[in-house]
Design a protein around this motif. Structure first.
Motif, short mmCIF file in Angstrom:
data_model
loop_
_atom_site.label_atom_id
_atom_site.label_comp_id
_atom_site.label_asym_id
_atom_site.label_seq_id
_atom_site.Cartn_x
_atom_site.Cartn_y
_atom_site.Cartn_z
N GLY A 25 6.69 -14.88 -6.41
CA GLY A 25 8.66 -14.65 -5.96
C GLY A 25 8.01 -13.01 -6.19
O GLY A 25 9.11 -11.88 -5.90
N GLU A 26 7.94 -13.34 -7.54
CA GLU A 26 8.26 -11.73 -8.57
C GLU A 26 7.45 -10.40 -7.97
O GLU A 26 8.36 -9.48 -7.75
CB GLU A 26 7.47 -11.99 -10.33
N ILE A 27 6.37 -10.43 -7.44
CA ILE A 27 5.46 -9.56 -6.70
C ILE A 27 5.82 -9.55 -5.29
O ILE A 27 6.92 -8.51 -4.57
CB ILE A 27 4.53 -9.76 -5.81
N ALA A 28 7.04 -9.99 -4.69
CA ALA A 28 7.30 -10.10 -2.99
C ALA A 28 8.70 -9.66 -3.25
O ALA A 28 8.93 -8.11 -2.25
CB ALA A 28 7.95 -11.40 -2.57
N GLN A 29 10.08 -9.26 -4.66
CA GLN A 29 10.37 -8.50 -4.69
C GLN A 29 10.67 -6.89 -5.32
O GLN A 29 11.70 -6.81 -5.29
CB GLN A 29 11.40 -10.03 -5.79
N SER A 30 9.74 -6.50 -5.71
CA SER A 30 9.25 -5.68 -6.46
C SER A 30 9.86 -4.87 -5.54
O SER A 30 8.90 -5.02 -4.53
CB SER A 30 7.56 -6.12 -7.43
N VAL A 43 6.54 7.01 0.13
CA VAL A 43 6.39 5.82 0.41
C VAL A 43 7.28 5.46 -0.48
O VAL A 43 6.52 4.75 -1.64
CB VAL A 43 5.44 5.58 0.98
N THR A 44 7.50 4.23 -0.29
CA THR A 44 8.49 2.93 -1.01
C THR A 44 8.17 1.75 -0.17
O THR A 44 8.66 0.94 1.12
CB THR A 44 10.13 2.77 -1.08
N MET A 45 7.48 0.84 -0.82
CA MET A 45 7.73 -0.55 0.13
C MET A 45 7.95 -1.87 -1.28
O MET A 45 7.81 -2.04 -2.18
CB MET A 45 6.03 -0.58 0.32
N LYS A 46 8.15 -2.56 -0.48
CA LYS A 46 8.23 -4.12 -1.05
C LYS A 46 7.47 -4.85 -0.62
O LYS A 46 5.89 -4.89 -0.95
CB LYS A 46 9.27 -4.92 -0.48
N GLY A 47 7.02 -5.65 -2.53
CA GLY A 47 5.57 -6.69 -2.96
C GLY A 47 5.20 -7.10 -1.37
O GLY A 47 3.84 -7.88 -1.41
N THR A 48 5.61 -7.51 -0.46
CA THR A 48 6.05 -8.17 0.61
C THR A 48 4.73 -7.21 1.34
O THR A 48 4.26 -7.54 2.63
CB THR A 48 7.30 -9.23 1.23
N GLY A 49 4.56 -5.81 1.44
CA GLY A 49 4.00 -4.82 2.38
C GLY A 49 5.11 -4.82 3.33
O GLY A 49 4.88 -3.07 3.78
N GLU A 50 6.64 -4.67 3.48
CA GLU A 50 7.49 -3.94 3.89
C GLU A 50 7.58 -2.28 3.62
O GLU A 50 7.98 -2.43 2.63
CB GLU A 50 8.40 -5.37 3.84
N VAL A 51 7.64 -1.82 4.59
CA VAL A 51 7.96 -0.61 3.76
C VAL A 51 9.54 -0.38 3.99
O VAL A 51 9.94 -0.96 4.52
CB VAL A 51 7.40 1.15 4.68
N LEU A 72 -0.49 13.18 5.39
CA LEU A 72 0.08 13.02 4.49
C LEU A 72 1.15 12.10 4.48
O LEU A 72 1.15 10.77 3.58
CB LEU A 72 1.32 14.11 3.50
N VAL A 73 1.40 11.08 5.34
CA VAL A 73 1.99 9.89 5.40
C VAL A 73 0.87 8.77 4.99
O VAL A 73 1.18 8.18 4.42
CB VAL A 73 3.21 9.49 6.79
N LEU A 74 0.56 9.12 5.83
CA LEU A 74 -0.96 8.25 5.48
C LEU A 74 -1.37 7.83 4.75
O LEU A 74 -1.69 6.95 4.15
CB LEU A 74 -1.93 8.33 7.40
N GLY A 75 -1.00 8.80 3.31
CA GLY A 75 -1.94 9.38 2.05
C GLY A 75 -1.06 8.19 1.83
O GLY A 75 -1.48 7.77 0.38
N ALA A 76 0.39 8.51 1.82
CA ALA A 76 1.32 8.06 0.81
C ALA A 76 1.28 6.79 0.77
O ALA A 76 1.60 6.27 0.14
CB ALA A 76 2.93 8.96 1.26
N LEU A 77 1.63 5.89 2.22
CA LEU A 77 0.92 4.51 2.93
C LEU A 77 -0.14 3.84 1.98
O LEU A 77 0.41 3.24 1.29
CB LEU A 77 0.90 4.19 4.71
N GLN A 78 -1.03 4.58 1.99
CA GLN A 78 -2.23 3.74 1.13
C GLN A 78 -2.23 3.86 -0.33
O GLN A 78 -2.63 3.27 -0.94
CB GLN A 78 -3.64 4.78 1.82
N ASP A 79 -1.22 4.76 -0.37
CA ASP A 79 -1.01 4.86 -2.52
C ASP A 79 0.18 3.67 -2.12
O ASP A 79 -0.44 3.74 -3.58
CB ASP A 79 -0.41 6.82 -2.30
N LEU A 84 0.72 -1.19 -4.95
CA LEU A 84 0.78 -2.73 -4.80
C LEU A 84 -0.22 -3.75 -4.72
O LEU A 84 0.01 -4.64 -5.89
CB LEU A 84 1.51 -2.53 -3.44
N GLN A 85 -1.50 -3.82 -4.71
CA GLN A 85 -2.62 -4.08 -4.89
C GLN A 85 -3.04 -4.43 -6.52
O GLN A 85 -2.77 -5.24 -6.73
CB GLN A 85 -3.53 -3.74 -4.32
#
Length: 100
Positions: A25-30, A43-51, A72-79, A84-85
């Motif tokens: 739950g802590e990971i999902a809310q991060s 890019v900011t995403m939740k621990g669930t992977g939701e951007v 650049l967008v793809l690179g930020a998503l990958q980063d 997250l992992q």
């Protein structure tokens, strides 16, 4: 050697399961961030992977060079995904060691 107490084993398993659920739950809310181009795209995403947010500096918005912006967008998503992992592995580490 005494036999293990089944009730004690079950209580420990229940406690471990509750702790695992708490950590999940802590990971999902991060919120985890990633960036590319020295922070020009973030890019900011939740621990669930939701951007949840994408920020693009105006200096990289060039209608004649969409490929660079896409990279650049793809690179930020990958980063962000890599971050997250790593965060999830760090949080889940004690469980992996306990089961391993």
């Amino acid at each position: 050697m005494a036999e293990p107490d089944f009730n004690e084993i079950m209580a420990q398993a229940q406690q471990m399961q509750e702790e695992l659920q708490r950590v999940q739950g802590e990971i999902a809310q991060s919120e985890i961030s990633g960036s590319a181009g020295n922070g020009l795209v973030k890019v900011t995403m939740k621990g669930t992977g939701e951007v949840t947010n994408v920020t693009i500096d105006k200096s990289v918005v060039d209608p004649d060079d969409v490929d660079t912006l896409q990279d650049l967008v793809l690179g930020a998503l990958q980063d962000a995904n890599t971050a997250l992992q790593s965060y999830a592995q760090e949080k889940m580490g004690p469980f992996s060691q306990a089961l391993g």
